[in-house]
Design an enzyme around this catalytic site. Structure first.
Site, PDB file in Angstrom:
ATOM      1  N   GLY A  13       0.845  -1.188   0.000  1.00  0.00           N
ATOM      2  CA  GLY A  13       0.000   0.000   0.000  1.00  0.00           C
ATOM      3  C   GLY A  13       0.880   1.238   0.000  1.00  0.00           C
ATOM      4  O   GLY A  13       2.015   1.210  -0.466  1.00  0.00           O
ATOM      5  N   CYS A  14       0.371   2.304   0.554  1.00  0.00           N
ATOM      6  CA  CYS A  14       1.107   3.567   0.578  1.00  0.00           C
ATOM      7  C   CYS A  14       2.465   3.379   1.252  1.00  0.00           C
ATOM      8  O   CYS A  14       2.536   2.897   2.380  1.00  0.00           O
ATOM      9  CB  CYS A  14       0.298   4.623   1.334  1.00  0.00           C
ATOM     10  N   PHE A  15       3.536   3.749   0.561  1.00  0.00           N
ATOM     11  CA  PHE A  15       4.870   3.503   1.123  1.00  0.00           C
ATOM     12  C   PHE A  15       5.161   4.326   2.369  1.00  0.00           C
ATOM     13  O   PHE A  15       6.029   3.960   3.155  1.00  0.00           O
ATOM     14  CB  PHE A  15       5.989   3.633   0.088  1.00  0.00           C
TER      15      PHE A  15
END
Length: 175
Positions: A13-15
């Site tokens: 997902g979002c890093f």
């Protein structure tokens, strides 16, 4: 350097949310946010965000395998993600936010597949485990703005994480 350094790459997902869980351990040298798996060379965040380049948001981890094993990295990775979701992670939707393990060696591939199998057999999830295990490709480091985001933009990071649903999921499914 004199140390033996290996590399692991994970998409979850979002890093922004994938850096902090890995960085606090002896033997982990660096956690860098970036992009992998797409068709565009040197993609920008704006390009990747469209979901049209084929890239995943990833963290690339440099570590000393004598001090921290790949299995230990996998044990940190899995509880950060919903391995049953192939449309993104939590409130971040789109192909760039899919979860995946990118392997750099045959050993990493085998260990990743074994860990995925163990999760599938654990009964923890009713739905199939869809997190992909893929060969590592070219890693493109994300823009400076995205590096150590949780430290440089603490308030924005905490607000984004709070509304994502990630922490509730981790607590519910992984305890």
């Amino acid at each position: 350097m004199g140390r033996n350094t290996a590399v692991a790459t994970f998409a979850g997902g979002c890093f922004w949310c994938m850096v902090k869980p890995f960085e606090e351990f002896d033997g982990i040298d660096q956690v860098v946010s970036g992009y992998m798996g797409g068709t565009v060379e040197n993609p920008s965040y704006e390009q990747v965000k469209t979901g049209e380049t084929g890239h995943y948001e990833v963290v690339q981890i440099s570590y000393d395998p004598a001090l921290f094993s790949y299995e230990q990295l996998l044990n940190i990775y899995w509880p950060q993600v919903d391995p049953t979701d192939d449309g993104g992670q939590f409130h971040d939707r789109g192909s760039q936010y899919r979860a995946a393990i990118f392997y750099h060696t045959e050993e990493q591939k085998q260990l990743a597949e074994k860990s995925k199998q163990q999760i599938a057999e654990s009964g923890r999830f009713a739905k199939p485990i869809v997190t992909e295990i893929l060969p590592a490709g070219i890693f493109y480091q994300a823009e400076d703005f995205h590096q150590d985001f949780h430290k440089k933009n603490k308030k924005e990071y905490e607000e984004d994480r709070a509304k994502s649903g990630r922490d509730e999921f981790i607590e519910q499914k992984w305890g």
